[in-house]
Scaffold this motif. Structure first.
Motif, mmCIF file in Angstrom:
data_model
loop_
_atom_site.group_PDB
_atom_site.id
_atom_site.type_symbol
_atom_site.label_atom_id
_atom_site.label_comp_id
_atom_site.label_asym_id
_atom_site.label_seq_id
_atom_site.Cartn_x
_atom_site.Cartn_y
_atom_site.Cartn_z
ATOM 1 N N LEU A 1 36.528 48.313 33.767
ATOM 2 C CA LEU A 1 37.252 47.062 33.496
ATOM 3 C C LEU A 1 39.409 47.446 33.750
ATOM 4 O O LEU A 1 40.614 46.414 34.903
ATOM 5 N N ASN A 2 39.558 48.625 33.302
ATOM 6 C CA ASN A 2 41.413 48.719 33.535
ATOM 7 C C ASN A 2 41.760 49.546 34.643
ATOM 8 O O ASN A 2 42.624 49.132 35.416
ATOM 9 N N ALA A 3 41.016 49.882 35.342
ATOM 10 C CA ALA A 3 40.961 50.501 36.258
ATOM 11 C C ALA A 3 41.148 49.728 37.674
ATOM 12 O O ALA A 3 41.863 49.623 39.043
ATOM 13 N N LEU A 4 39.965 48.402 37.436
ATOM 14 C CA LEU A 4 40.444 46.700 38.773
ATOM 15 C C LEU A 4 41.450 46.818 37.883
ATOM 16 O O LEU A 4 42.543 46.200 38.951
ATOM 17 N N ILE A 5 42.301 46.238 37.088
ATOM 18 C CA ILE A 5 43.757 45.400 36.935
ATOM 19 C C ILE A 5 44.761 46.766 36.985
ATOM 20 O O ILE A 5 45.258 46.024 37.696
ATOM 21 N N ALA A 6 44.583 47.789 36.683
ATOM 22 C CA ALA A 6 45.499 48.477 37.847
ATOM 23 C C ALA A 6 45.541 48.912 39.225
ATOM 24 O O ALA A 6 46.903 49.285 40.003
ATOM 25 N N GLU A 7 44.673 48.428 40.355
ATOM 26 C CA GLU A 7 45.012 48.356 41.644
ATOM 27 C C GLU A 7 45.410 47.064 42.120
ATOM 28 O O GLU A 7 46.419 47.341 43.406
ATOM 29 N N ASP A 8 46.062 46.173 40.665
ATOM 30 C CA ASP A 8 46.661 45.205 41.387
ATOM 31 C C ASP A 8 46.292 44.332 42.507
ATOM 32 O O ASP A 8 47.324 43.859 43.024
ATOM 33 N N LEU A 9 45.269 43.938 42.203
ATOM 34 C CA LEU A 9 44.531 43.198 43.205
ATOM 35 C C LEU A 9 44.695 41.542 43.429
ATOM 36 O O LEU A 9 45.428 41.372 42.525
ATOM 37 N N GLU A 10 45.518 40.909 44.698
ATOM 38 C CA GLU A 10 45.051 39.648 44.809
ATOM 39 C C GLU A 10 44.332 38.692 44.383
ATOM 40 O O GLU A 10 43.690 38.908 44.163
ATOM 41 N N VAL A 11 45.034 37.628 43.530
ATOM 42 C CA VAL A 11 44.507 36.447 42.898
ATOM 43 C C VAL A 11 44.841 35.120 44.192
ATOM 44 O O VAL A 11 46.132 34.535 43.307
ATOM 45 N N THR A 12 43.779 34.294 44.863
ATOM 46 C CA THR A 12 43.976 33.329 45.346
ATOM 47 C C THR A 12 43.112 32.255 45.360
ATOM 48 O O THR A 12 41.554 33.131 44.895
ATOM 49 N N GLU A 13 43.010 31.224 45.916
ATOM 50 C CA GLU A 13 41.968 30.434 45.837
ATOM 51 C C GLU A 13 41.961 29.866 47.248
ATOM 52 O O GLU A 13 42.829 29.965 48.184
ATOM 53 N N SER A 14 40.486 29.248 47.482
ATOM 54 C CA SER A 14 39.988 28.222 48.319
ATOM 55 C C SER A 14 38.535 27.083 47.953
ATOM 56 O O SER A 14 39.110 27.310 47.259
ATOM 57 N N TRP A 15 38.739 27.127 48.978
ATOM 58 C CA TRP A 15 37.897 25.285 48.064
ATOM 59 C C TRP A 15 37.062 25.194 49.310
ATOM 60 O O TRP A 15 37.036 25.907 50.799
ATOM 61 N N ILE A 16 35.784 24.901 48.798
ATOM 62 C CA ILE A 16 34.336 24.421 49.499
ATOM 63 C C ILE A 16 33.585 23.259 49.738
ATOM 64 O O ILE A 16 34.181 22.466 48.394
ATOM 65 N N THR A 17 33.241 22.834 50.914
ATOM 66 C CA THR A 17 32.649 21.426 49.987
ATOM 67 C C THR A 17 31.565 21.196 48.568
ATOM 68 O O THR A 17 31.009 22.413 49.108
ATOM 69 N N ASP A 18 31.211 20.973 47.729
ATOM 70 C CA ASP A 18 30.184 20.662 47.469
ATOM 71 C C ASP A 18 28.546 20.546 47.956
ATOM 72 O O ASP A 18 27.975 21.750 47.575
ATOM 73 N N ALA A 19 28.779 20.561 48.543
ATOM 74 C CA ALA A 19 26.961 21.033 49.909
ATOM 75 C C ALA A 19 27.165 23.246 50.151
ATOM 76 O O ALA A 19 25.898 23.080 49.979
ATOM 77 N N ILE B 1 39.640 37.655 44.053
ATOM 78 C CA ILE B 1 40.281 38.708 43.065
ATOM 79 C C ILE B 1 40.133 39.330 44.210
ATOM 80 O O ILE B 1 38.887 39.918 44.548
ATOM 81 N N GLY B 2 40.836 39.593 45.064
ATOM 82 C CA GLY B 2 40.849 40.720 46.250
ATOM 83 C C GLY B 2 40.852 40.433 47.304
ATOM 84 O O GLY B 2 41.543 39.248 47.396
#
Length: 239
Positions: free
Chosen positions: A146-164, A192-193
């Motif tokens: 878990l701490n290794a993933l945190i230390a990778e400084d991965l980008e956190v982004t968002e997107s949208w999909i339809t209900d379908a 994440i990533g």
């Protein structure tokens, strides 16, 4: 309906707004709000409202009807009248810790790839409940990953999909106890990533940090048995 400013900019600390109405029970409904309302295991934001004639502390924020966001005042606080121009000022330190914990819990669901049966976020710690009949063999190894993933400084982004699209890909939903909100035509995904090196992708309406490095080191607390198959894993921020 309240415009949810936190959705477009979770780092927004204050914003001008206009009081639309008083909610039943004494809350304030604004036309726009940087305050996140309680939901998805994340607590509602606190802070204060300021206007030329006064100021009131906001104890928490909740969802109202028809898309309203209700700011709940601390006991004894007077409310600005409908139509008043105010400045909504977030308790940023508390919110930012919620953002760090929330993103860390998404990563916890990566290092423990089991169905999630519940979760909760606080300013100092968070927890996920897993459908986990047997305890993990090596909790220290989980914490290290878990701490290794945190230390990778991965980008956190968002997107949208339809209900379908969500209905066609049910594997996106990790949480068994809380289903993502549908019925509005689209659902928000938090990644994440990158698409090329994706670590996690799941529906979520909460606030998150922009990069995992902002979380800082974390520690896993007790792993508690909760029922026949459920186990609760607690995660603690270290600063």
């Amino acid at each position: 309906m309240t415009l949810a400013l936190f959705r477009d900019d979770p780092y927004l600390r204050e914003a001008p707004a206009t009081v639309l109405a008083h909610a039943e029970g004494g809350g304030v409904i604004l036309d726009r709000s940087p305050f996140y309302p309680t939901g998805g295991g994340q607590p509602g934001d606190s802070g204060r409202l300021v206007w030329p004639e006064g100021e009131v502390a906001i104890a928490t924020t909740v969802k109202g009807g028809e898309g309203a966001i209700v700011l709940v005042p601390a006991a004894g606080g007077g409310l600005p009248a409908p139509g008043t121009a105010v400045t909504a000022i977030l308790d940023w330190e508390r919110r930012y810790r919620h953002m760090r914990v929330h993103t860390a819990l998404h990563l916890l669901s990566v290092v423990i790839p089991l169905p999630v049966t519940g979760g909760q976020i606080a300013a100092e710690k968070g927890r996920l409940d897993f459908d986990m009949p047997e305890p993990p063999d090596d909790p220290a190894a989980l914490e290290a990953r878990l701490n290794a993933l945190i230390a990778e400084d991965l980008e956190v982004t968002e997107s949208w999909i339809t209900d379908a699209e969500l209905a066609a890909d049910p594997a996106l939903v990790k949480t068994m106890s809380v289903r993502p909100p549908t019925g509005q035509g689209r659902v928000r995904l938090v990644r994440i990533g990158t698409p090329e090196r994706q670590v996690d992708l799941q529906p979520c309406g909460g606030t998150h940090v922009a990069r995992t490095g902002e979380i800082g080191p974390v520690r896993l607390g007790r792993i508690e048995k909760k029922g026949r198959q459920n186990r609760r894993v607690t995660l603690l921020l270290q600063d």
